[in-house]
Design a protein around this motif. Structure first.
Motif, PDB file in Angstrom:
ATOM      1  N   ALA A 107       1.014  -1.267  -0.028  1.00  0.00           N
ATOM      2  CA  ALA A 107      -0.012  -0.052   0.032  1.00  0.00           C
ATOM      3  C   ALA A 107       0.811   1.305  -0.017  1.00  0.00           C
ATOM      4  N   ALA A 165      -3.722  -6.374  11.030  1.00  0.00           N
ATOM      5  CA  ALA A 165      -3.669  -4.937  10.988  1.00  0.00           C
ATOM      6  C   ALA A 165      -3.682  -4.074  12.535  1.00  0.00           C
ATOM      7  N   MET A 194       0.169   2.779   6.184  1.00  0.00           N
ATOM      8  CA  MET A 194       0.313   2.050   5.077  1.00  0.00           C
ATOM      9  C   MET A 194       0.508   0.447   5.171  1.00  0.00           C
ATOM     10  N   GLN A 202      -0.593  -0.950   7.678  1.00  0.00           N
ATOM     11  CA  GLN A 202      -1.965  -1.599   8.002  1.00  0.00           C
ATOM     12  C   GLN A 202      -2.857  -1.861   6.909  1.00  0.00           C
ATOM     13  N   ARG A 203      -2.858  -1.023   5.824  1.00  0.00           N
ATOM     14  CA  ARG A 203      -3.398  -1.243   4.898  1.00  0.00           C
ATOM     15  C   ARG A 203      -2.818  -2.569   3.908  1.00  0.00           C
ATOM     16  N   THR A 252      -3.907  -5.609   5.435  1.00  0.00           N
ATOM     17  CA  THR A 252      -5.402  -6.019   5.018  1.00  0.00           C
ATOM     18  C   THR A 252      -5.449  -6.521   3.637  1.00  0.00           C
ATOM     19  N   ALA A 253      -4.688  -5.903   2.825  1.00  0.00           N
ATOM     20  CA  ALA A 253      -4.671  -6.157   1.328  1.00  0.00           C
ATOM     21  C   ALA A 253      -4.004  -7.658   1.365  1.00  0.00           C
TER      22      ALA A 253
END
Length: 266
Positions: free
Chosen positions: A174, A226, A257, A259-260, A263-264
């Motif tokens: 991210a 996350a 970023m 954490q994103r 998640t991704a």
């Protein structure tokens, strides 16, 4: 621009021989760095050696353990490759976020790594996945390859031929892009290897270029989620300060970023 002699190399050996003959030769991949600096007369190579038409430098291969991308492969080809999407989806996603369509169709992974721009996307993936950079002379591990802003372990005249990415069990990327250039103001790539190790790398944030982020790695080793990053602290020391953001802002972006990216990755 100053006068220069253009060469279209037919092979890696041909390119290396042409480089050795030139007084101040430069290799040309996508040209997104070399051509602009030549136009500004900040570089005046005696010879420009085009690597993009060399067949052995183009293509993608996937095995049970690794994705190998040859150095002159454009970002666009990586972004649409079903083989890459199946093996390392985050790598295809990263390639799709680079620049704009014109950049993705011309820019190459080898050129990006050889230039090692501190805000480029690929270095984060290479470092986080523990990739191996193969050249016409040797193989270089990711942890040894990046050596600071626009600096790498490449020797004068050495040519990147391919990059081998070990296939992880999980990976995600991210970034917070600059609205004009699409370079990363901060981007984070996270990966969990098949041996259970966790690696995380941030680009666009450090004064020394791409970097591993130990706080993220330690938190994710015990809990891949996350929320595991909610209470970590990213030090602002050594981070970039410019008109786009202060060091503490980039420290915050690294956490968000990451954490994103987790998640991704799923």
């Amino acid at each position: 621009m100053y006068q220069t002699t253009y060469h279209r190399a037919s092979s890696v050996d041909d390119a290396a021989a042409l480089f050795a003959k030139g007084e101040e030769a430069k290799y040309l991949a996508g040209g997104h760095t070399l051509i602009p600096v030549m136009k500004q007369r900040l570089a005046s190579p005696s010879d420009v050696i085009d690597l993009t038409r060399i067949k052995e430098l183009n293509g993608i291969e996937v095995s049970a353990d690794a994705v190998t991308i040859r150095a002159a492969t454009p970002h666009y080809d990586v972004s649409i490759s079903n083989d890459v999407k199946n093996a390392i989806p985050a790598l295809a996603d990263l390639a799709s976020l680079i620049g704009d369509p014109a950049v993705r169709h011309r820019g190459t992974i080898g050129g990006s790594l050889a230039n090692n721009d501190p805000a480029a996307d690929y270095p984060a993936a290479v470092l986080a996945l523990g990739a191996t950079i193969k050249t016409n002379k040797r193989a270089i591990g990711a942890d040894d390859f990046f050596q600071g802003l626009f600096a790498t372990a490449l020797e004068d005249g050495e040519i990147i031929t391919a990059i081998s990415f070990p296939i992880p069990t999980k990976a995600g990327y991210a970034k917070f892009p600059h609205p004009a250039s699409r370079f990363a103001l901060t981007g984070v790539f996270v990966a969990k290897t098949k041996t259970g190790d966790v690696r995380a790398a941030a680009t666009g944030a450090s004064q020394n270029g791409v970097m591993r982020v130990g706080a993220i790695e330690n938190a994710l080793k015990s809990n891949w989620s996350a929320s595991a990053l909610d209470n970590i602290t990213i030090p602002a020391s050594g981070l970039i300060s410019d008109i786009h953001g202060a060091p503490d802002y980039r420290a915050h972006l690294i956490k968000v970023m990451a954490q994103r990216a987790v998640t991704a990755a799923g």
